[in-house]
Design an enzyme around this catalytic site. Structure first.
Site, PDB file in Angstrom:
ATOM      1  N   GLU A  94       0.819  -1.212   0.000  1.00  0.00           N
ATOM      2  CA  GLU A  94       0.000   0.000   0.000  1.00  0.00           C
ATOM      3  C   GLU A  94       0.854   1.263   0.000  1.00  0.00           C
ATOM      4  OE1 GLU A  94       1.527   0.402   3.812  1.00  0.00           O
ATOM      5  OE2 GLU A  94       0.783  -1.437   2.898  1.00  0.00           O
ATOM      6  N   ASP A  95       2.027   1.206   0.630  1.00  0.00           N
ATOM      7  CA  ASP A  95       2.896   2.372   0.707  1.00  0.00           C
ATOM      8  C   ASP A  95       3.393   2.784  -0.672  1.00  0.00           C
ATOM      9  OD1 ASP A  95       4.617   0.132   0.416  1.00  0.00           O
ATOM     10  OD2 ASP A  95       4.904   0.072   2.579  1.00  0.00           O
ATOM     11  N   ASN A  96       3.846   1.789  -1.435  1.00  0.00           N
ATOM     12  CA  ASN A  96       4.322   2.069  -2.789  1.00  0.00           C
ATOM     13  C   ASN A  96       3.193   2.572  -3.683  1.00  0.00           C
ATOM     14  OD1 ASN A  96       4.990   1.033  -5.761  1.00  0.00           O
ATOM     15  ND2 ASN A  96       6.912   1.351  -4.679  1.00  0.00           N
ATOM     16  N   ALA A 120       2.365   6.247  -2.907  1.00  0.00           N
ATOM     17  CA  ALA A 120       3.365   7.113  -3.536  1.00  0.00           C
ATOM     18  C   ALA A 120       3.121   7.217  -5.039  1.00  0.00           C
ATOM     19  CB  ALA A 120       4.764   6.566  -3.252  1.00  0.00           C
TER      20      ALA A 120
END
Length: 470
Positions: A281-283, A286
């Site tokens: 989810e972080d990638n 971004a």
């Protein structure tokens, strides 16, 4: 006979031309990869060897933008107390800390309450109970903290990360950017500030040592280079800072959005909840800020210190396999060429090219290549850590580093041939764009793979939850 001879005489020059062309292309690729690596090395030296104090560190609360620090917790991570405490000791005048756990009996709670008592002047709250908005347990754990945060600027830090006291102030400097000047063209606004991970393995597990050698050298070098060139989003989600007002305008589609906010979207279709369907989810957050809103990313001159716990070599291998299988559904082209960016494969191709073009013996070229490559990587480590590898650990580190290099190609092959990943003992199938779904059956791979793989002691200590509608 004459025709046959003529055909044969023309085939030899053709083959020679092909070999010359392939050798020249391969050598050009080798030069390109070295150039990228040198960009990362130069960035490490210039940006991380000196970390100035931000003016915001001594500013008044009214002069500094408010920040909500979100820390999702589950269980007793390695160095958990020190990791969480590093957010309590930030040299910044205007922040709150929201510590979220899914279970009221979570082992992290006594640590959290001890720190809240130790720092009574810090605005810190514990939020207990998750809200299931997707398959990703980290998002489910964070969603209530995200909605209760008092500030627009959000800083999400994993539980196994500690940061230096000046990190937040310097990150806000990067997020806000310098005042714009009418005499210079305006750059794209910074939408996300992230920090390069720097690992430490202190518990004597060989897999952890290999992970440390990987993250602190080649990974850091390429990560810095890609973000310096900045032609595409490349973010590790250990420590990310962004604006909630920006996140509320994206949904992970990666399709450009109009300038106005998408107010008509349902809550689960935008903002943090929309990313509960992704494993990384972080990638994806971004990438969404980059592609949907046209915002750029920036790195402050700080590191995200990652304390690695009990990780065997098997754990390391399957962790890398998992992320290769996720990446190939997100950036297929980059995943396919990945082996040709690794030192071992790249050096063999370059050695063959140099021998064919110039008659240079591989045994002369290969030792020089690997020694210089290693020196560059060790210097990147020294720039990020602030010191060289201690003499008593140097050879053990080089052994772990060499094992990582030799395992890179086999791990890549293992990663690209499947779509299933095991995450904390449960099996998932990776779908388009990195989305995941639970799959039925045993969490362990069948056949000889199942006999070899043990449960992963991943540094991301979140227990997967079932899908909302399974």
């Amino acid at each position: 006979m004459e025709d046959s001879h003529t055909s044969f005489s023309f085939s030899l020059p053709d083959r020679h031309v092909v070999l010359i062309t392939l050798s020249a292309i391969s050598l050009g690729w080798y030069v390109v990869l070295w150039s990228i690596g040198l960009v990362g090395w130069r960035t490490a030296r210039r940006r991380y060897r000196l970390r100035p104090r931000s003016p915001l560190a001594s500013a008044s609360a009214s002069a500094a933008p408010g920040v909500s620090i979100l820390r999702p917790l589950k269980g007793l991570d390695t160095n958990l107390y020190e990791n969480i405490e590093s957010t309590f000791t930030q040299e910044y005048p205007n922040f709150e800390i929201l510590l979220s756990v899914a279970d009221e009996h979570d082992q992290a709670l006594p640590v959290v309450r001890d720190l809240i008592s130790k720092y009574p002047n810090v605005d810190a709250k514990v939020i207990i109970g998750e809200e299931v908005v997707g398959v990703n347990p980290k998002v489910n754990n964070l969603i209530r903290s995200y909605r209760q945060a008092a500030n627009d600027i959000i800083w999400v830090i994993d539980s196994n990360i500690s940061v230096a006291p000046g990190t937040l102030a310097r990150s806000i400097d990067a997020l806000e950017g310098p005042p714009s000047s009418s005499s210079t063209p305006l750059q794209k606004r910074v939408g996300l500030v992230h920090h390069v991970p720097l690992a430490s393995a202190n518990e004597g597990y060989f897999g952890a040592s290999v992970e440390e050698a990987f993250l602190n050298t080649n990974h850091a070098k390429m990560y810095l280079a890609i973000n310096t060139v900045a032609i595409e989003s490349c973010v590790v989600g250990k420590s990310n800072l962004y604006r909630r007002s920006d996140l509320e305008r994206v949904n992970g589609s990666l399709k450009p959005k109009p300038n106005s906010a998408d107010c008509e979207l349902e809550p689960e279709n935008h903002g943090l909840a929309a990313f509960g369907r992704f494993l990384a989810e972080d990638n994806m957050i971004a990438s969404a800020l980059w592609h949907e809103l046209g915002l750029r990313h920036d790195l402050s001159c700080d590191i995200a210190h990652n304390a690695i716990g009990k990780m065997s070599l098997s754990d390391y291998i399957w962790r890398r396999v998992r992320w290769i299988r996720v990446r190939k559904h997100m950036v297929m082209a980059a995943t396919i060429i990945e082996p040709f960016t690794e030192s071992f494969v790249m050096s063999l191709i370059a050695a063959a090219s140099l021998r064919h073009l110039f008659g240079l013996a591989p045994w002369l070229f290969l030792p020089v290549h690997h020694l210089v490559w290693l020196w560059i990587d060790l210097d990147v480590y020294a720039s990020l850590a602030g010191h060289s590898i201690p003499a008593d650990k140097r050879w053990a580190f080089i052994v772990a580093y060499s094992i990582r290099e030799l395992l890179a190609l086999p791990i890549w092959f293992l990663g690209v041939i499947g779509n299933e990943v095991v995450w904390r003992g449960k099996k998932y199938e990776v779908l388009r764009a990195g989305e995941i779904k639970r799959t039925k059956g045993s969490a362990i791979f069948n056949g000889w793979l199942g006999g070899w793989r043990r449960r992963s002691n991943d540094t991301n200590a979140y227990e997967p939850l079932p899908l909302v509608h399974e």
